[in-house]
Design an enzyme around this catalytic site. Structure first.
Site, PDB file in Angstrom:
ATOM      1  N   ARG A 111      -5.947  12.805   3.366  1.00  0.00           N
ATOM      2  CA  ARG A 111      -5.769  12.141   4.662  1.00  0.00           C
ATOM      3  C   ARG A 111      -6.915  12.543   5.565  1.00  0.00           C
ATOM      4  O   ARG A 111      -7.200  13.735   5.732  1.00  0.00           O
ATOM      5  CB  ARG A 111      -4.447  12.543   5.317  1.00  0.00           C
ATOM      6  CG  ARG A 111      -4.416  12.149   6.788  1.00  0.00           C
ATOM      7  CD  ARG A 111      -3.103  12.318   7.474  1.00  0.00           C
ATOM      8  NE  ARG A 111      -2.155  11.320   7.032  1.00  0.00           N
ATOM      9  CZ  ARG A 111      -1.092  10.940   7.759  1.00  0.00           C
ATOM     10  NH1 ARG A 111      -0.865  11.461   8.948  1.00  0.00           N
ATOM     11  NH2 ARG A 111      -0.255  10.033   7.294  1.00  0.00           N
ATOM     12  N   HIS A 138      -3.690   2.589   5.037  1.00  0.00           N
ATOM     13  CA  HIS A 138      -2.563   3.516   4.841  1.00  0.00           C
ATOM     14  C   HIS A 138      -1.656   2.941   3.734  1.00  0.00           C
ATOM     15  O   HIS A 138      -0.523   2.538   3.977  1.00  0.00           O
ATOM     16  CB  HIS A 138      -1.796   3.679   6.158  1.00  0.00           C
ATOM     17  CG  HIS A 138      -0.906   4.880   6.220  1.00  0.00           C
ATOM     18  ND1 HIS A 138      -0.805   5.806   5.192  1.00  0.00           N
ATOM     19  CD2 HIS A 138      -0.047   5.314   7.189  1.00  0.00           C
ATOM     20  CE1 HIS A 138       0.058   6.754   5.541  1.00  0.00           C
ATOM     21  NE2 HIS A 138       0.533   6.466   6.739  1.00  0.00           N
ATOM     22  N   GLN A 141       2.044   4.084   3.026  1.00  0.00           N
ATOM     23  CA  GLN A 141       2.973   3.688   4.089  1.00  0.00           C
ATOM     24  C   GLN A 141       3.533   2.290   3.834  1.00  0.00           C
ATOM     25  O   GLN A 141       4.736   2.041   3.947  1.00  0.00           O
ATOM     26  CB  GLN A 141       2.234   3.695   5.439  1.00  0.00           C
ATOM     27  CG  GLN A 141       3.073   3.207   6.614  1.00  0.00           C
ATOM     28  CD  GLN A 141       4.180   4.180   6.973  1.00  0.00           C
ATOM     29  OE1 GLN A 141       3.927   5.361   7.163  1.00  0.00           O
ATOM     30  NE2 GLN A 141       5.415   3.691   7.064  1.00  0.00           N
ATOM     31  N   ASP A 234       3.332  -0.006  15.869  1.00  0.00           N
ATOM     32  CA  ASP A 234       2.740   1.313  15.604  1.00  0.00           C
ATOM     33  C   ASP A 234       2.218   1.834  16.947  1.00  0.00           C
ATOM     34  O   ASP A 234       2.192   1.096  17.948  1.00  0.00           O
ATOM     35  CB  ASP A 234       1.606   1.167  14.566  1.00  0.00           C
ATOM     36  CG  ASP A 234       1.005   2.501  14.126  1.00  0.00           C
ATOM     37  OD1 ASP A 234       1.579   3.559  14.445  1.00  0.00           O
ATOM     38  OD2 ASP A 234      -0.057   2.480  13.478  1.00  0.00           O
ATOM     39  N   CYS A 278       6.084   2.904  11.601  1.00  0.00           N
ATOM     40  CA  CYS A 278       5.711   3.915  10.603  1.00  0.00           C
ATOM     41  C   CYS A 278       6.009   5.333  11.083  1.00  0.00           C
ATOM     42  O   CYS A 278       6.157   6.233  10.272  1.00  0.00           O
ATOM     43  CB  CYS A 278       4.230   3.762  10.254  1.00  0.00           C
ATOM     44  SG  CYS A 278       3.163   3.858  11.704  1.00  0.00           S
ATOM     45  N   ARG A 317       9.218   6.977   2.222  1.00  0.00           N
ATOM     46  CA  ARG A 317       7.897   7.534   1.944  1.00  0.00           C
ATOM     47  C   ARG A 317       7.964   8.442   0.716  1.00  0.00           C
ATOM     48  O   ARG A 317       7.043   8.494  -0.085  1.00  0.00           O
ATOM     49  CB  ARG A 317       7.359   8.336   3.149  1.00  0.00           C
ATOM     50  CG  ARG A 317       7.213   7.567   4.461  1.00  0.00           C
ATOM     51  CD  ARG A 317       6.238   6.414   4.357  1.00  0.00           C
ATOM     52  NE  ARG A 317       4.962   6.811   3.792  1.00  0.00           N
ATOM     53  CZ  ARG A 317       4.017   7.521   4.437  1.00  0.00           C
ATOM     54  NH1 ARG A 317       4.178   7.863   5.691  1.00  0.00           N
ATOM     55  NH2 ARG A 317       2.888   7.850   3.842  1.00  0.00           N
TER      56      ARG A 317
HETATM   57  N1   CP Z   1       3.848   7.470   9.022  1.00  0.00           N
HETATM   58  C1   CP Z   1       3.093   8.551   8.746  1.00  0.00           C
HETATM   59  O1   CP Z   1       2.108   8.484   8.015  1.00  0.00           O
HETATM   60  O2   CP Z   1       3.535   9.679   9.345  1.00  0.00           O
HETATM   61  P1   CP Z   1       2.788  11.087   9.361  1.00  0.00           P
HETATM   62  O3   CP Z   1       1.564  10.919  10.226  1.00  0.00           O
HETATM   63  O4   CP Z   1       3.793  12.012   9.950  1.00  0.00           O
HETATM   64  O5   CP Z   1       2.416  11.440   7.955  1.00  0.00           O
HETATM   65  N1  NVA Z   2      -2.042   4.241  13.181  1.00  0.00           N
HETATM   66  C1  NVA Z   2      -1.498   5.568  13.195  1.00  0.00           C
HETATM   67  C2  NVA Z   2      -0.609   5.770  12.020  1.00  0.00           C
HETATM   68  C3  NVA Z   2       0.047   7.114  11.945  1.00  0.00           C
HETATM   69  C4  NVA Z   2       0.924   7.258  10.768  1.00  0.00           C
HETATM   70  C5  NVA Z   2      -2.608   6.589  13.223  1.00  0.00           C
HETATM   71  O1  NVA Z   2      -3.571   6.435  12.469  1.00  0.00           O
HETATM   72  O2  NVA Z   2      -2.541   7.536  14.001  1.00  0.00           O
END
Ligand code: CP
Ligand code: NVA
Length: 335
Positions: A111, A138, A141, A234, A278, A317
């Site tokens: 990530r 993502h 997700q 989101d 999400c 997830r």
């Molecule tokens: N939705 C999601 O990816 O959550 P986190 O940032 O907590 O992993």
């Molecule tokens: N769009 C958001 C998603 C988090 C799971 C971010 O990148 O912060």
């Protein structure tokens, strides 16, 4: 009889475009079976003796924990590597890190910011690499999101999903591809300044057409949500964009998901609509960022409603990430 798809063994998952329709459908089906297995109390050994590295450059609650729990459920060991604690990018290149970790681990989740980093890891590791979120995509997700929709409606094709908010972030980018390839009717509803990139929109539309679905852009939330089965939002400011907070508040206030917007779907009476996010979500004043501002992208009324399926989505997830690991590290399981 379900037939495992061997072509996924040894493969990475960097974007949803990496998967064929058949592979995508297989991952959803495998996720549902793994979920049922866990619910039935089956102790899994599908990933026994496997070691998984989790390299995280950005914060995470769900994704990090989903990898850890999914690995443990099936007998694997996951090691969380906070990016500051390893040499990657400072004393050691991404390619060298990949080659080292690939000799020790059976799979690597990443990530972070740049899609290029996860792609470099995948090129050099020699083991499957999974995108756990980058600025652009993502994929794990959206597998969980579509599993959640499928659980509620028993199908995906023909359903209308309306995403309301920042129309060019990692989640909506991936959602456009996921909806397109499952024959859904997807509306990306965002202010003109945050509309999706034309090249991605074209790609999603080209993918949707042969599946009988559609992907369109709207700037009008009330018109967009009419007939929606799924309303999705989101955060307005994704990780790494914190300096844009004020600008995004101004642009996105009219795109908040509130009770009236949900009623504008026309599906509240029949119960044929769900709300998805999400997470994490700014739905009240209980976070540092919203203590004085109150709810941002979604109101408490919607977030806490019976039609809000955000915690099913969060749980999924684990099941979908488990499916990705099982499919790419093993021969899969027969149905
Ligand atoms: N939705 C999601 O990816 O959550 P986190 O940032 O907590 O992993
Ligand atoms: N769009 C958001 C998603 C988090 C799971 C971010 O990148 O912060």
């Amino acid at each position: 009889m379900h037939t495992p798809i061997p072509s996924l063994k040894g493969r990475s998952l960097l974007t949803l475009q990496d998967l064929s329709d058949q592979e995508f459908a297989y991952l959803l089906e495998l996720s549902a079976r793994l979920k049922a297995r866990k619910r039935a109390g089956v102790r899994g050994r599908l990933l026994e003796r496997r070691n998984i590295a989790l390299i995280f450059e950005k914060s995470s609650t769900r994704t990090r924990c989903a990898f850890i729990v999914a690995a443990a459920d099936e007998g694997a060991q996951a090691e969380y590597l906070e990016i500051q604690d390893i040499h990657i990018g400072r004393k050691e290149s991404v390619a060298d890190t990949a080659r080292v970790l690939g000799r020790m681990f059976d799979g690597i989740a990443f990530r972070g910011y740049r899609q290029d980093t996860v792609e470099q890891l995948a090129r050099h590791a020699g083991v499957p690499v999974w995108n756990a979120l980058t600025d652009e995509w993502h994929p794990t997700q959206i597998l969980a999101d579509l599993l959640t929709v499928q659980e509620r409606f028993g199908q995906l094709a023909g359903l209308k999903l309306v995403y309301v908010g920042d129309g060019r972030n990692n989640v909506v980018n991936t959602l456009m591809i996921g909806c397109a390839r499952t024959g859904m009717h997807m509306v990306n509803c965002a202010p003109p300044e945050l509309a999706p990139r034309p090249a991605l929109l074209e790609q999603a539309q080209a993918l949707a057409a042969p599946h009988g679905g559609s992907v369109v852009v709207s700037h009008d939330p009330v018109a967009a949500v009419r007939g929606a089965h799924v309303v999705y939002t989101d955060v307005w400011v994704s990780m790494g964009e914190e300096s844009r907070f004020e600008e995004r508040l101004k642009l996105l206030r009219p795109y908040q998901v509130h009770g009236d917007l949900m009623r504008a779907t026309g599906h509240m009476e029949s119960g044929e609509v769900i709300f998805l996010h999400c997470l994490p979500a700014f739905h009240n004043d209980q976070t540092e960022a919203t203590r004085t501002l109150g709810p941002l992208e979604v109101t408490e009324e919607v977030f806490e409603s019976p039609y809000s399926k955000v915690f099913d989505q969060a749980e999924n997830r684990v099941h979908t990430i488990k499916a990705v690991m099982v499919a790419t590290l093993t021969e899969g399981i027969a149905g």
